[in-house]
Design a protein around this motif. Structure first.
Motif: not given
Length: 214
Positions: A65-69, A98-104
């Motif tokens: 759902d979300a990513v912390i890089f 973007e392809k995975a439609k990540i929320k944040h």
């Protein structure tokens, strides 16, 4: 949310995994080596996925759902690894997100990335990589937060910070890695932090309140 932590085995990344274990979120730790998986589980990761920023790691975004890089090439590597990891690795992560439609998408950057020309020559390549990475993230369709902390320490969490678009000078100020991790996590659910890039140092304002005012 199920949060993919890229760079989970790094110094800030480990704090992020521990912090997510105490939050309402679930953590999926992305690491390069299988032998790092047990450590991630010990720190509180719900899932562990193997991924290499120098290769295709799009599989890591499944059910995320979300990513912390929080990844980085480290201070002991040269400009080549900085470009491959800090810049190109991040750009690939944006594309996959973007392809995975990540929320944040929350990105750990660096103080000074807003003006790399003002930085010392010996770290300018690093600052340029961070600056371009930040700008590329801003140009995507993703909801993002870009966190630019000052000098990092391994001191215990203070729990209070100061934020601004760009500090005029920082002197000998710094910030604990544990507090940076908390800011990254809190940014996931703080609406006012979305679409923002800000610098960060230890300060006197409680983290949640400070983020509400960025």
């Amino acid at each position: 949310m199920n949060v993919l932590v890229i760079g989970a085995n790094g110094q800030v990344g480990k704090h992020v995994i521990k912090g997510l274990a105490k939050s309402e979120h679930k953590a999926t730790a992305m690491v390069r080596k299988e032998e790092q998986a047990n450590k991630m589980k010990e720190l509180g990761a719900d899932e562990v996925v193997l991924g290499n920023l120098e290769k295709d790691f799009s599989h890591a975004f499944t059910n995320i759902d979300a990513v912390i890089f929080a990844a980085g090439s480290g201070g002991s590597t040269g400009a080549d690894k900085t470009l491959v990891i800090d810049l190109w690795g991040a750009i690939k992560a944006f594309q996959y997100a973007e392809k995975a439609k990540i929320k944040h998408f929350v990105q750990l950057s660096s103080i000074g990335a807003g003006d790399p020309d003002a930085q010392p020559d010996n770290i300018k390549h690093y600052m340029v990589a961070k600056a371009v990475s930040d700008q590329m993230l801003m140009a995507t369709s993703l909801n993002y937060t870009i966190v630019r902390p000052g000098p990092l320490t391994n001191e215990a969490s203070i729990g209070s910070i100061e934020t601004t678009d760009m500090f005029k000078e920082i002197g000998y100020r710094s910030i604990p890695r544990a507090d940076v991790a908390t800011v990254l996590i809190e940014s996931l659910s703080t609406e006012s932090a979305r679409g923002k890039a800000f610098e960060l140092l230890a300060g006197d304002q409680e983290i949640k309140r400070a983020l509400e005012n960025v």
